[in-house]
Design an enzyme around this catalytic site. Sequence first.
Site, mmCIF file in Angstrom:
data_model
loop_
_atom_site.group_PDB
_atom_site.id
_atom_site.type_symbol
_atom_site.label_atom_id
_atom_site.label_comp_id
_atom_site.label_asym_id
_atom_site.label_seq_id
_atom_site.Cartn_x
_atom_site.Cartn_y
_atom_site.Cartn_z
ATOM 1 N N ARG A 90 0.814 -1.202 0.000
ATOM 2 C CA ARG A 90 0.000 0.000 0.000
ATOM 3 C C ARG A 90 0.858 1.266 0.000
ATOM 4 O O ARG A 90 0.488 2.286 -0.568
ATOM 5 C CB ARG A 90 -0.896 -0.009 1.236
ATOM 6 C CG ARG A 90 -1.744 1.210 1.385
ATOM 7 C CD ARG A 90 -2.218 1.384 2.821
ATOM 8 N NE ARG A 90 -3.177 0.373 3.210
ATOM 9 C CZ ARG A 90 -3.563 0.186 4.481
ATOM 10 N NH1 ARG A 90 -3.077 0.940 5.439
ATOM 11 N NH2 ARG A 90 -4.438 -0.739 4.786
ATOM 12 N N TYR A 91 1.987 1.213 0.678
ATOM 13 C CA TYR A 91 2.872 2.370 0.788
ATOM 14 C C TYR A 91 4.104 2.132 -0.082
ATOM 15 O O TYR A 91 4.472 0.985 -0.350
ATOM 16 C CB TYR A 91 3.330 2.539 2.232
ATOM 17 C CG TYR A 91 2.245 2.876 3.232
ATOM 18 C CD1 TYR A 91 1.630 4.128 3.216
ATOM 19 C CD2 TYR A 91 1.853 1.960 4.201
ATOM 20 C CE1 TYR A 91 0.665 4.446 4.159
ATOM 21 C CE2 TYR A 91 0.886 2.279 5.142
ATOM 22 C CZ TYR A 91 0.293 3.523 5.119
ATOM 23 O OH TYR A 91 -0.667 3.846 6.058
ATOM 24 N N ARG A 94 7.179 0.151 2.049
ATOM 25 C CA ARG A 94 6.979 -0.948 2.998
ATOM 26 C C ARG A 94 5.805 -1.819 2.571
ATOM 27 O O ARG A 94 4.919 -1.360 1.846
ATOM 28 C CB ARG A 94 6.804 -0.424 4.426
ATOM 29 C CG ARG A 94 5.778 0.659 4.635
ATOM 30 C CD ARG A 94 6.265 1.553 5.802
ATOM 31 N NE ARG A 94 5.215 2.405 6.311
ATOM 32 C CZ ARG A 94 4.882 3.574 5.759
ATOM 33 N NH1 ARG A 94 5.480 3.993 4.655
ATOM 34 N NH2 ARG A 94 3.931 4.310 6.305
ATOM 35 N N CYS A 103 -4.007 -17.768 14.983
ATOM 36 C CA CYS A 103 -3.694 -16.868 16.105
ATOM 37 C C CYS A 103 -3.879 -17.631 17.405
ATOM 38 O O CYS A 103 -4.594 -18.626 17.453
ATOM 39 C CB CYS A 103 -4.629 -15.658 16.120
ATOM 40 S SG CYS A 103 -4.454 -14.627 14.662
ATOM 41 N N CYS A 107 -9.526 -12.678 18.186
ATOM 42 C CA CYS A 107 -10.100 -11.466 18.755
ATOM 43 C C CYS A 107 -11.384 -11.149 17.998
ATOM 44 O O CYS A 107 -11.395 -11.153 16.766
ATOM 45 C CB CYS A 107 -9.119 -10.304 18.624
ATOM 46 S SG CYS A 107 -7.458 -10.757 19.174
ATOM 47 N N CYS A 110 -11.246 -8.388 15.231
ATOM 48 C CA CYS A 110 -10.117 -8.443 14.287
ATOM 49 C C CYS A 110 -10.430 -7.772 12.945
ATOM 50 O O CYS A 110 -11.483 -7.980 12.356
ATOM 51 C CB CYS A 110 -9.726 -9.895 14.039
ATOM 52 S SG CYS A 110 -8.342 -10.053 12.896
ATOM 53 N N ARG A 112 -8.991 -8.411 10.206
ATOM 54 C CA ARG A 112 -8.979 -9.422 9.131
ATOM 55 C C ARG A 112 -9.955 -10.562 9.438
ATOM 56 O O ARG A 112 -9.725 -11.706 9.071
ATOM 57 C CB ARG A 112 -7.545 -9.932 8.931
ATOM 58 C CG ARG A 112 -6.955 -9.438 7.632
ATOM 59 C CD ARG A 112 -5.440 -9.587 7.543
ATOM 60 N NE ARG A 112 -4.858 -8.269 7.492
ATOM 61 C CZ ARG A 112 -3.854 -7.856 8.263
ATOM 62 N NH1 ARG A 112 -3.277 -8.669 9.111
ATOM 63 N NH2 ARG A 112 -3.398 -6.626 8.148
ATOM 64 N N ASP A 271 -11.549 -0.304 12.673
ATOM 65 C CA ASP A 271 -11.861 -0.323 11.240
ATOM 66 C C ASP A 271 -13.324 -0.696 11.007
ATOM 67 O O ASP A 271 -13.987 -1.220 11.895
ATOM 68 C CB ASP A 271 -10.960 -1.342 10.530
ATOM 69 C CG ASP A 271 -9.502 -0.913 10.529
ATOM 70 O OD1 ASP A 271 -9.245 0.308 10.442
ATOM 71 O OD2 ASP A 271 -8.630 -1.797 10.620
ATOM 72 N N ASP A 308 -7.260 4.185 10.039
ATOM 73 C CA ASP A 308 -6.835 3.570 8.780
ATOM 74 C C ASP A 308 -7.929 3.875 7.766
ATOM 75 O O ASP A 308 -9.064 3.402 7.905
ATOM 76 C CB ASP A 308 -6.639 2.059 8.984
ATOM 77 C CG ASP A 308 -5.387 1.554 8.286
ATOM 78 O OD1 ASP A 308 -5.028 2.134 7.238
ATOM 79 O OD2 ASP A 308 -4.780 0.590 8.771
ATOM 80 N N LYS A 315 -2.948 5.159 6.789
ATOM 81 C CA LYS A 315 -3.240 5.598 8.151
ATOM 82 C C LYS A 315 -3.085 7.107 8.253
ATOM 83 O O LYS A 315 -2.118 7.662 7.743
ATOM 84 C CB LYS A 315 -2.269 4.933 9.121
ATOM 85 C CG LYS A 315 -2.380 3.417 9.157
ATOM 86 C CD LYS A 315 -1.303 2.815 10.024
ATOM 87 C CE LYS A 315 -1.354 1.299 10.075
ATOM 88 N NZ LYS A 315 -1.025 0.634 8.799
HETATM 89 C C1 LIG Z 1 -0.127 -0.353 8.694
HETATM 90 C C2 LIG Z 1 0.452 -0.807 7.455
HETATM 91 C C3 LIG Z 1 1.805 -0.602 7.189
HETATM 92 C C4 LIG Z 1 2.753 0.033 8.184
HETATM 93 O O1 LIG Z 1 2.468 1.325 8.482
HETATM 94 P P1 LIG Z 1 3.423 2.115 9.512
HETATM 95 O O2 LIG Z 1 2.767 3.422 9.663
HETATM 96 O O3 LIG Z 1 4.764 2.149 8.865
HETATM 97 O O4 LIG Z 1 3.463 1.297 10.768
HETATM 98 C C5 LIG Z 1 2.300 -1.019 5.978
HETATM 99 N N1 LIG Z 1 1.512 -1.610 5.059
HETATM 100 C C6 LIG Z 1 0.211 -1.807 5.274
HETATM 101 C C7 LIG Z 1 -0.605 -2.430 4.208
HETATM 102 C C8 LIG Z 1 -0.370 -1.430 6.482
HETATM 103 O O5 LIG Z 1 -1.667 -1.649 6.697
HETATM 104 S S1 SF4 Z 2 -6.349 -8.985 16.072
HETATM 105 FE FE1 SF4 Z 2 -6.744 -10.573 14.495
HETATM 106 S S2 SF4 Z 2 -4.735 -11.072 13.664
HETATM 107 FE FE2 SF4 Z 2 -4.385 -10.024 15.621
HETATM 108 S S3 SF4 Z 2 -4.241 -11.662 17.147
HETATM 109 FE FE3 SF4 Z 2 -6.350 -10.992 17.136
HETATM 110 S S4 SF4 Z 2 -7.375 -12.356 15.672
HETATM 111 FE FE4 SF4 Z 2 -5.189 -12.539 15.313
#
Ligand SMILES: *Cc1c(COP(=O)(O)O)cnc(C)c1O
Ligand code: SF4
Length: 349
Positions: A90-91, A94, A103, A107, A110, A112, A271, A308, A315
Amino acid sequence: MTHWKAILQDSITTYSALQKHLDCNNTALKEVIANFPMRINPYFLNLIKTPHDPLWKQSVPDPAELDDAICIDDPLDEENLSPVPNLVHRYPDRALFLVTNQCAMYCRFCTRKRKVGTSRMCISADTINAGLDYLTKTPEIKDVLISGGDPLLLDDEVIDTLLLNLRKIPSIEVIRIGTRVPCSLPMRITGRLVAILRKYHPLYINTHFNHPAEITPEATRACALLADSGIPLGCQTVLLRGINDDPAVILALMRGLLRIRVKPYYLFQADLTRGTNHFRTHTDTGVAILRHLIGKISGMAIPTLALDAPGGKGKIPLSPDFILERGKNLIFNSYCGKVCTYPEAGEAF
Ligand SMILES: *Cc1c(COP(=O)(O)O)cnc(C)c1O
Ligand code: SF4
């Protein structure tokens, strides 16, 4: 000490097992669990003290998860931002590399939730190799975040091989691991594991604590072992309604994190993930909490409050506004509400 895998093996994963341990008779939960997996391991179960306390709410399914007409499966558009499956780019510099769907607990809030812990999140040697290939061919990526699921649920040898392969890519400078095990299954942090991790510096760990009651002697030991191995520790907390949306709770949590050598990194606005709408707070709540922290505790203990952006736009920080007026003088409120003036550069004092 019982092996972490044996502890995990004893987790509550079915409605009938849940009935045996906790007082929550509600057959609607069967359907919740069929849609979104449950795993409450004995360590985390033991931290639950009363029905619907903050640890219960994080781990025990709730019928509200099925009654969410607002949120969507993939609010951060991760699937569309994945050039290969399970690698989100996305960035510019990174990438997020998802290496397991497991996991130590699932949670309920979560991000995801659409795929974590299910066959909808399909990770194999092939997807890992495709990810490594993409990272090799994309040298602008300098920082790789290993996540999932929880990467530290992988076996020691698998983690070792993965980190070794990442370190073979010369363009990668920093490796980060996102893991909740220091909080959710601290016995997973062993001497053997940290001996592997410390070979791959610069390696950072961002963990995830949401409530001061999670800062136990076991969690303290796990974080000490990691910190003693030279791994800088950060925390990504999620603001959750009825769990930690309270200035005193967040203040105690941030203080507690510093005490166990974890630097608060992000405090996330929840989110728009389907099945989690009941956890969301108003953004004003988060900003008011952050406003409460500033000045009361060390800047070291103050995370960035971040949202986000829906659609994978990244973010963005949500900051309390101290500024009253901009001009020749900057006029602003101090942390305790006193009006202050700062003459701008080039202006007469
Ligand atoms: C959160 C995230 C990051 C890291 O973001 P930082 O601000 O550097 O911690 C990188 N890629 C994705 C897809 C993310 O969701
Ligand atoms: S927030 Fe989602 S990915 Fe993170 S530990 Fe909990 S269930 Fe696993």
